[in-house]
Scaffold this active site. Structure first.
Site, PDB file in Angstrom:
ATOM      1  N   ASP A 138       0.830  -1.203   0.000  1.00 51.57           N
ATOM      2  CA  ASP A 138       0.000   0.000   0.000  1.00 51.57           C
ATOM      3  C   ASP A 138       0.868   1.258   0.000  1.00 51.57           C
ATOM      4  O   ASP A 138       0.544   2.237  -0.672  1.00 51.57           O
ATOM      5  CB  ASP A 138      -0.947   0.014   1.207  1.00 51.57           C
ATOM      6  CG  ASP A 138      -1.813   1.263   1.211  1.00 51.57           C
ATOM      7  OD1 ASP A 138      -2.553   1.458   0.225  1.00 51.57           O
ATOM      8  OD2 ASP A 138      -1.729   2.067   2.149  1.00 51.57           O
ATOM      9  N   ARG A 189       0.284   6.288  -6.894  1.00 52.43           N
ATOM     10  CA  ARG A 189      -1.031   6.846  -7.253  1.00 52.43           C
ATOM     11  C   ARG A 189      -1.041   8.359  -7.066  1.00 52.43           C
ATOM     12  O   ARG A 189      -1.624   9.103  -7.858  1.00 52.43           O
ATOM     13  CB  ARG A 189      -2.119   6.213  -6.375  1.00 52.43           C
ATOM     14  CG  ARG A 189      -2.444   4.777  -6.756  1.00 52.43           C
ATOM     15  CD  ARG A 189      -3.275   4.099  -5.682  1.00 52.43           C
ATOM     16  NE  ARG A 189      -4.495   4.810  -5.391  1.00 52.43           N
ATOM     17  CZ  ARG A 189      -5.157   4.739  -4.224  1.00 52.43           C
ATOM     18  NH1 ARG A 189      -4.696   3.991  -3.242  1.00 52.43           N
ATOM     19  NH2 ARG A 189      -6.255   5.418  -4.041  1.00 52.43           N
ATOM     20  N   LYS A 234      -5.228  -2.448   5.150  1.00 54.54           N
ATOM     21  CA  LYS A 234      -4.615  -2.087   6.430  1.00 54.54           C
ATOM     22  C   LYS A 234      -5.490  -2.547   7.596  1.00 54.54           C
ATOM     23  O   LYS A 234      -4.987  -2.985   8.633  1.00 54.54           O
ATOM     24  CB  LYS A 234      -4.379  -0.574   6.483  1.00 54.54           C
ATOM     25  CG  LYS A 234      -3.214  -0.161   5.556  1.00 54.54           C
ATOM     26  CD  LYS A 234      -3.059   1.326   5.422  1.00 54.54           C
ATOM     27  CE  LYS A 234      -4.058   1.934   4.491  1.00 54.54           C
ATOM     28  NZ  LYS A 234      -3.806   3.270   4.008  1.00 54.54           N
TER      29      LYS A 234
HETATM   30  N1  URA Z   1      -6.802   6.579   2.538  1.00 58.24           N
HETATM   31  C1  URA Z   1      -6.071   5.460   2.304  1.00 58.24           C
HETATM   32  O1  URA Z   1      -5.569   4.841   3.234  1.00 58.24           O
HETATM   33  N2  URA Z   1      -5.946   5.035   1.019  1.00 58.24           N
HETATM   34  C2  URA Z   1      -6.490   5.672  -0.029  1.00 58.24           C
HETATM   35  O2  URA Z   1      -6.334   5.235  -1.138  1.00 58.24           O
HETATM   36  C3  URA Z   1      -7.223   6.842   0.234  1.00 58.24           C
HETATM   37  C4  URA Z   1      -7.365   7.276   1.533  1.00 58.24           C
END
Ligand code: URA
Length: 432
Positions: free
Chosen positions: A161, A168, A187
């Site tokens: 992530d 991203r 998460k």
């Molecule tokens: N919060 C996150 O943890 N991930 C995202 O993609 C957007 C907001």
């Protein structure tokens, strides 16, 4: 299998298989697939979406990219909550102690704030002495004995992530429901709780600007959680106005303490009670939300939730004395914002005040910026309040030297009209 065929499949609107999803996540984390190919795939996903099965596979591939938390040594129902973020959102500081005081076990990892939304970790770290870096053994032990612990995201949890989010962020692929849903849920799943409550916010101060977008995101996340065997529910909450009366780290902790002592602002108290009551139903302590609510309120009035808050803060090394002395507000600059005309406050624009609080030093625009814990905004009015010319709308606190545009920006956030607005009483909007 290779990355080009996976990109081509998504470009041609085909659903990706579990193997394909694992292939690109593992390949990216192991640095075998370069950024530009993953960026191309992310754009194809943003444009063509993912179905619920693909999104669940993506979530699990991300979970498996790192360490997962094993909470099985903790007795009781392990619960978690997550807010998609807002202005003045200190909900976890109150909901955590509320649910822990009722016997649930809250094992929570939180993030730092970025941009106009604050982060729970910054609010906690504004408490002198408090640490949010516990070892896994200390974390588990504290959840068992105190009923709750909140720590920062560990590096080993969901490394995919961190990599994907950074990519991203610079490739215009943040705004994608399957990518946001899998990022948040990976998460939460890796953190190990049995039940997950998502507080999905909508409005100008939130990530999702409309209730329709928030509903789509909430449904996507609930579907992932349910598919993966966790009792996952979502509440939708309004973030067009700041939550409560304070924005800024220590100011918000002070407001959370008042709320835990039964003296919080109505809107914030109502949201905390709502969230804790849904969590109590998820933990099967009560059959219905209606049954749970009065018990949650009792935890506030009786002081039990506040006692749990104190135990939690002390267990993490925090000293609460600073919150009982008036010098909390002492900053280099204190600027009252005065209204020129009489009338009714019909709205207070959350995003405008959230961005202003960052300028005052209460938040950060880049990960490296240092936060000024005393800085922020205290509101003296809420929508529906009557004001007279010369009344104070809010006070700005900052250690920076006074800037002319602060007052202009603050005034822009308030709409004052002759007619009293209809102030809607928030009602529970749940996705399950
Ligand atoms: N919060 C996150 O943890 N991930 C995202 O993609 C957007 C907001």
């Amino acid at each position: 299998m290779n990355i080009l065929s996976i990109i081509e499949n998504k470009v041609n609107k085909r659903a990706l298989s579990e193997e394909e999803i694992r292939f690109f996540i593992d390949g990216y984390v192991q640095q075998e697939i370069p950024d530009y190919q993953i960026a191309s795939l992310l754009m194809a996903i943003k444009l063509h979406g993912m179905n619920p099965t693909e999104t669940a596979h993506l979530t699990m591939a991300m979970v498996h990219s790192g360490h997962t938390m094993d909470l099985s040594s903790i007795e009781g129902i392990k619960v978690d909550k997550h807010s998609t973020g807002g202005v003045g959102d200190k909900t976890s500081l109150v909901v955590g102690p509320l649910v822990a005081s009722m016997g649930m076990k809250l094992a929570k990892m939180s993030g730092k704030g970025l941009g106009h939304t604050g982060g729970t970790i910054d609010k906690l770290e504004s408490i002198p002495g408090l640490t949010t870096s516990l070892t896994e053994a200390q974390f588990l032990q504290q959840v068992q004995t105190v009923g709750m612990a909140i720590i920062g995201q560990t590096k080993s949890l969901v490394p995919a992530d961190k990599l994907l989010y950074a990519l991203r962020d610079v490739t215009g692929t943040v705004q994608s429901i399957p990518l946001i849903a899998s990022s948040i849920m990976s998460k939460k799943i890796a953190s190990g709780a049995q039940t997950i409550l998502l507080d999905v916010k909508y409005g100008n101060g939130a990530f999702m600007k409309t209730i329709e977008e928030a509903t789509v995101l909430a449904k996507a996340m609930v579907a992932i959680g349910q598919t993966l065997g966790r009792d996952t529910r979502a509440i939708l909450s309004d973030m067009n106005e700041p939550l409560g009366l304070t924005i800024g780290n220590r100011l918000e902790v002070k407001e959370a303490i008042a709320t835990l002592q039964g003296q919080g602002p109505k809107d914030f108290t109502a949201l905390c009670v709502e969230a804790a009551a849904v969590m109590a139903v998820q933990a099967k302590l009560f059959a219905t939300y209606e049954e749970a609510s009065p018990h949650v309120e009792h935890q506030l009035i009786s002081g039990k939730a506040y006692q749990t808050f104190e135990n939690f803060i002390h267990a993490q090394g925090g000293d609460l004395h600073v919150f009982s002395i008036p010098s909390l507000h002492e900053t280099h600059t204190e600027l009252p914002i005065i209204v020129a005309q009489s009338g009714y406050v019909t709205s207070i624009h959350a995003l405008t005040l959230g961005l202003l609080s960052v300028s005052l030093g209460a938040g950060r625009l880049t990960k490296e910026e240092i936060i000024e814990y005393n800085a922020g905004i205290v509101l003296l009015v809420k929508p529906g309040d009557k004001v007279r010319s010369g009344d104070r709308l809010c006070t700005l606190y900052s250690n920076k030297s006074l800037q002319k545009e602060w007052a202009t920006q603050a005034l822009k956030a308030f709409t004052i009209e002759e007619k009293a607005p209809k102030v809607a009483i928030s009602t529970l909007q749940m996705i399950q």
